[in-house]
Scaffold this active site. Structure first.
Site, PDB file in Angstrom:
ATOM      1  N   ASP A  13     103.924  -6.628  53.881  1.00  0.00           N
ATOM      2  CA  ASP A  13     105.290  -6.119  53.974  1.00  0.00           C
ATOM      3  C   ASP A  13     105.481  -4.977  52.968  1.00  0.00           C
ATOM      4  O   ASP A  13     105.380  -5.190  51.751  1.00  0.00           O
ATOM      5  CB  ASP A  13     106.259  -7.263  53.668  1.00  0.00           C
ATOM      6  CG  ASP A  13     107.674  -6.990  54.117  1.00  0.00           C
ATOM      7  OD1 ASP A  13     107.985  -5.837  54.453  1.00  0.00           O
ATOM      8  OD2 ASP A  13     108.482  -7.935  54.136  1.00  0.00           O
ATOM      9  N   ASP A  14     105.728  -3.774  53.462  1.00  0.00           N
ATOM     10  CA  ASP A  14     105.977  -2.601  52.601  1.00  0.00           C
ATOM     11  C   ASP A  14     104.769  -2.234  51.743  1.00  0.00           C
ATOM     12  O   ASP A  14     104.934  -1.735  50.621  1.00  0.00           O
ATOM     13  CB  ASP A  14     107.183  -2.838  51.680  1.00  0.00           C
ATOM     14  CG  ASP A  14     108.516  -2.705  52.387  1.00  0.00           C
ATOM     15  OD1 ASP A  14     108.531  -2.666  53.625  1.00  0.00           O
ATOM     16  OD2 ASP A  14     109.547  -2.658  51.705  1.00  0.00           O
ATOM     17  N   CYS A  51     110.503  -2.574  58.599  1.00  0.00           N
ATOM     18  CA  CYS A  51     109.957  -3.915  58.798  1.00  0.00           C
ATOM     19  C   CYS A  51     110.343  -4.553  60.130  1.00  0.00           C
ATOM     20  O   CYS A  51     109.476  -4.905  60.928  1.00  0.00           O
ATOM     21  CB  CYS A  51     110.327  -4.818  57.623  1.00  0.00           C
ATOM     22  SG  CYS A  51     112.019  -4.695  57.072  1.00  0.00           S
ATOM     23  N   ARG A  55     107.786  -5.291  63.337  1.00  0.00           N
ATOM     24  CA  ARG A  55     107.464  -6.638  63.794  1.00  0.00           C
ATOM     25  C   ARG A  55     107.771  -6.811  65.278  1.00  0.00           C
ATOM     26  O   ARG A  55     107.011  -7.432  66.019  1.00  0.00           O
ATOM     27  CB  ARG A  55     108.244  -7.665  62.962  1.00  0.00           C
ATOM     28  CG  ARG A  55     107.661  -7.875  61.595  1.00  0.00           C
ATOM     29  CD  ARG A  55     108.628  -8.591  60.657  1.00  0.00           C
ATOM     30  NE  ARG A  55     107.939  -9.000  59.444  1.00  0.00           N
ATOM     31  CZ  ARG A  55     107.525  -8.167  58.486  1.00  0.00           C
ATOM     32  NH1 ARG A  55     107.766  -6.882  58.600  1.00  0.00           N
ATOM     33  NH2 ARG A  55     106.889  -8.619  57.425  1.00  0.00           N
ATOM     34  N   LYS A 108     107.453 -14.603  57.197  1.00  0.00           N
ATOM     35  CA  LYS A 108     108.698 -13.879  57.495  1.00  0.00           C
ATOM     36  C   LYS A 108     108.854 -13.614  58.995  1.00  0.00           C
ATOM     37  O   LYS A 108     107.940 -13.113  59.641  1.00  0.00           O
ATOM     38  CB  LYS A 108     108.694 -12.567  56.710  1.00  0.00           C
ATOM     39  CG  LYS A 108     109.792 -11.585  57.050  1.00  0.00           C
ATOM     40  CD  LYS A 108     109.686 -10.359  56.166  1.00  0.00           C
ATOM     41  CE  LYS A 108     110.615  -9.241  56.605  1.00  0.00           C
ATOM     42  NZ  LYS A 108     110.576  -8.084  55.694  1.00  0.00           N
ATOM     43  N   HIS A 110     112.424 -12.321  60.627  1.00  0.00           N
ATOM     44  CA  HIS A 110     113.251 -11.120  60.549  1.00  0.00           C
ATOM     45  C   HIS A 110     113.406 -10.426  61.895  1.00  0.00           C
ATOM     46  O   HIS A 110     113.385  -9.198  61.998  1.00  0.00           O
ATOM     47  CB  HIS A 110     112.673 -10.149  59.512  1.00  0.00           C
ATOM     48  CG  HIS A 110     113.719  -9.241  58.914  1.00  0.00           C
ATOM     49  ND1 HIS A 110     113.398  -8.067  58.265  1.00  0.00           N
ATOM     50  CD2 HIS A 110     115.069  -9.327  58.862  1.00  0.00           C
ATOM     51  CE1 HIS A 110     114.502  -7.475  57.839  1.00  0.00           C
ATOM     52  NE2 HIS A 110     115.535  -8.232  58.188  1.00  0.00           N
ATOM     53  N   HIS A 200     106.772  -6.538  49.314  1.00  0.00           N
ATOM     54  CA  HIS A 200     108.173  -6.091  49.398  1.00  0.00           C
ATOM     55  C   HIS A 200     108.927  -6.497  48.128  1.00  0.00           C
ATOM     56  O   HIS A 200     108.690  -7.562  47.570  1.00  0.00           O
ATOM     57  CB  HIS A 200     108.814  -6.770  50.623  1.00  0.00           C
ATOM     58  CG  HIS A 200     110.158  -6.256  51.022  1.00  0.00           C
ATOM     59  ND1 HIS A 200     111.275  -6.371  50.239  1.00  0.00           N
ATOM     60  CD2 HIS A 200     110.568  -5.636  52.163  1.00  0.00           C
ATOM     61  CE1 HIS A 200     112.323  -5.865  50.872  1.00  0.00           C
ATOM     62  NE2 HIS A 200     111.912  -5.410  52.047  1.00  0.00           N
ATOM     63  N   ASP A 304     103.427  -3.358  57.660  1.00  0.00           N
ATOM     64  CA  ASP A 304     104.475  -3.022  58.625  1.00  0.00           C
ATOM     65  C   ASP A 304     105.006  -1.607  58.466  1.00  0.00           C
ATOM     66  O   ASP A 304     105.656  -1.081  59.365  1.00  0.00           O
ATOM     67  CB  ASP A 304     105.627  -4.033  58.563  1.00  0.00           C
ATOM     68  CG  ASP A 304     106.309  -4.097  57.201  1.00  0.00           C
ATOM     69  OD1 ASP A 304     105.874  -3.409  56.264  1.00  0.00           O
ATOM     70  OD2 ASP A 304     107.279  -4.867  57.076  1.00  0.00           O
ATOM     71  N   ASN A 305     104.778  -0.971  57.345  1.00  0.00           N
ATOM     72  CA  ASN A 305     105.191   0.413  57.116  1.00  0.00           C
ATOM     73  C   ASN A 305     104.588   0.887  55.804  1.00  0.00           C
ATOM     74  O   ASN A 305     103.876   0.140  55.131  1.00  0.00           O
ATOM     75  CB  ASN A 305     106.716   0.560  57.096  1.00  0.00           C
ATOM     76  CG  ASN A 305     107.442  -0.456  56.241  1.00  0.00           C
ATOM     77  OD1 ASN A 305     108.180  -1.300  56.757  1.00  0.00           O
ATOM     78  ND2 ASN A 305     107.259  -0.411  54.936  1.00  0.00           N
ATOM     79  N   LYS A 373     108.528   4.713  53.434  1.00  0.00           N
ATOM     80  CA  LYS A 373     109.186   3.831  54.385  1.00  0.00           C
ATOM     81  C   LYS A 373     110.524   4.448  54.816  1.00  0.00           C
ATOM     82  O   LYS A 373     111.230   5.031  54.000  1.00  0.00           O
ATOM     83  CB  LYS A 373     109.426   2.474  53.716  1.00  0.00           C
ATOM     84  CG  LYS A 373     110.316   1.508  54.465  1.00  0.00           C
ATOM     85  CD  LYS A 373     110.599   0.291  53.617  1.00  0.00           C
ATOM     86  CE  LYS A 373     111.568  -0.674  54.271  1.00  0.00           C
ATOM     87  NZ  LYS A 373     111.832  -1.863  53.422  1.00  0.00           N
TER      88      LYS A 373
END
Length: 535
Positions: A13-14, A51, A55, A108, A110, A200, A304-305, A373
């Site tokens: 994540d991130d 994010c 996903r 996660k 989300h 993240h 994710d990014n 991001k």
């Protein structure tokens, strides 16, 4: 052992493009490095820059706008995005579950606007037979809000465990799924989605992990970025003639930094978060090996990014919560205030802080690219991508693939590998056709035919075809880059190729209309009326 491969999908994540060792980092990630060096690494894999949309696209094979999640999981109201997975998208868990796979999710989600009461967009109602994790985006690593097992809130388990750390819990749960799988389900294959919140923000890491990173960043972001560039060239991730972007204009030279010790501590905690994730991935791999499943498991890792440059406004956690900002804790588990925002007088890492690592270090994470991001320039969308699958990759193991691929390609790849068919008709669902195409031929050395790849987030837009990438930062003009010789997007050649600009811009507009992209102006209008709130 079944002939159909298991699939393990691991999502960071991130995390920036260069943040693991086999992509150039000094962060110690031996387990991911081993997977990358024994598998295939992609150098031109891209995401959607945020994010939730990433996903949604990754799990459905569609563009996020088609799934109902074009920004985050806020409900924009009439004329905007609903903020939840809609009825016309199918998750890969739904498709694989229908052909006999056992489906697991640890981490996660989300992907649902509704997070307090189960909805049709919750994991157990979108194909996952087992779920442990959080429905929100980022949050407290020591006491995650709305920690859920199945559809039952188990947040008390974290509150009652003084040693709880969310990254370790995600890893341990996923490893347990694999360890217990054969005893529970015999020879049925499995799909296991491991969705970390690391790295993240907030910067939360265990003291022992941070201590191992102590002193690593004392010479600052300029020196670290130079070392990463050299290592990326040596590894073959970048060409020898790649020109990197300059330091971000928001970031001073290291010698001019006002609080250097605090700045290096921020990156130490960030690195510790990545290393904790890698340690957990090692446990998952060990369980696959012990079960005799590693060779016949397609294990994929990506982010994710790109790295995140966000800086949070100063405040107290309780005040954030009072304003409906659910990603912050009101207080620590023992009742102390949580201090939100980047405060040089406090050391990040502990539960009473809620900090990020800022644009200086995010610029390092995204080496050699610019921006971050939320942007669809390469700094926002470029991701490491590893596939480890000894039984399926043959003599291609240990190679680097330079073909461009992106998130909608993942589901078609899994379908080809598993032999599962994507439903054309489904009562009450009317599924949209997949937007991507399988990567397997490309990964096996056959190359990938030229096509357009499309991106949009918050009005930032891009289309890539072959060597050309047309991109704009909202509300600016289109820029054109030859990303094969200028991957850092430094030399805008739009004025020299007006016909290419017109052709790609027309293709992007047609795609945006077909896929239901809501214009950024409309989102801003909804926000002004209070109908669309950041999630």
């Amino acid at each position: 052992m079944t002939d159909r491969p298991n699939v393990v999908l691991v999502l960071a994540d991130d995390m920036g493009y260069s943040d693991i060792g086999c992509y150039g980092s000094e962060i110690e990630t031996p387990h991911l490095d081993a997977l990358g060096l024994a598998g295939i690494r992609l150098t031109r894999f891209t995401t959607t820059a945020r994010c939730s949309p990433s996903r949604a696209s990754l799990l459905t094979g569609l563009h996020p706008h088609q799934t109902g999640i074009g920004v985050l999981t806020a409900d924009d109201g009439p004329g905007g995005y609903p903020g939840s997975l809609n009825n016309r998208c199918l998750t890969i868990a739904e498709v694989l579950g229908a052909v006999g796979y056992v489906t697991y999710l640890s981490g996660k989600w989300h992907l649902s606007h509704e997070k307090d009461v189960p909805s049709d967009a919750w994991p157990m109602r979108r194909g996952f037979q087992h779920f442990y994790g959080t429905l929100d985006g980022g949050g407290n690593y020591y006491a995650p809000r709305r920690l859920t097992r199945g559809e039952r809130d188990v947040s008390g388990e974290a509150l009652d465990d003084p040693g709880f750390y969310y990254t370790d819990a995600i890893s341990g749960t996923a490893a347990g799924y694999i360890r217990d799988h054969r005893a529970r389900y015999g020879e049925r294959p499995f799909f296991c989605y491991v969705a970390y919140t690391a790295p993240h923000w907030p910067l939360h890491a265990l003291d022992a992990d941070v201590e191992r990173c102590a002193g690593r960043y004392e010479d600052g972001w300029d020196a670290v970025r130079e070392r990463r560039l050299a290592k990326m060239r040596a590894l073959g991730i970048l060409g020898e003639d790649t020109v990197p972007s300059p330091r971000n204009p928001l970031v001073p030279p290291w010698e001019d930094v006002e609080h250097p010790q605090w700045e290096q501590r921020r990156m130490e905690v960030y690195a510790a978060q990545v290393e904790a994730m890698d340690r957990g991935i090692g446990k998952i791999v060990e369980e696959l090996r012990a079960a005799g499943e590693l060779d016949n498991t397609m294990l994929v890792f990506l982010s994710d990014n790109g790295g995140c440059a966000e800086e949070l406004p100063l405040g107290l956690g309780r005040d954030y919560v009072a304003r409906g900002k659910r990603f912050v804790s009101a207080a620590t588990r023992d009742g102390r205030d949580v201090y939100v925002g980047n405060r040089p007088e406090l050391a990040p890492g502990a539960e009473d802080t809620h900090m990020s690592y800022g644009p200086g270090w995010a610029n390092v994470s995204n080496t050699p690219f610019r921006l971050f991001k939320r942007w669809v320039h390469e700094g926002g969308v470029a991701s490491p991508f590893i596939m480890h699958w000894p039984a399926g990759l043959g003599d291609r193991a240990g190679t680097i693939c330079r073909d461009p691929h992106y998130l909608p390609d993942f589901v078609p790849t899994v379908l080809e590998a598993t032999g599962a068919a994507y439903p054309v008709d489904l009562p009450g669902r009317d599924p949209l056709p997949l937007e991507g195409r399988s990567m397997l031929a490309s990964l096996r050395g056959a190359g990938d035919p030229e096509r357009c790849q499309f991106y949009e987030h918050l009005g930032n837009a891009a289309v890539r075809r072959g060597r050309w990438k047309l991109v704009r930062e909202y509300p600016g003009d289109w820029e054109l880059y030859d990303v094969e010789c200028d991957p850092a997007e430094l030399s805008d050649v739009a004025a020299r190729h007006p016909e290419t600009v017109r052709e790609l811009a027309r293709a992007w507009a047609e795609w945006a209309a077909r896929c239901g992209v809501v214009p950024r102006e409309r989102i801003l209008e909804l926000e002004r009326w209070g109908l669309a709130a950041p999630d």
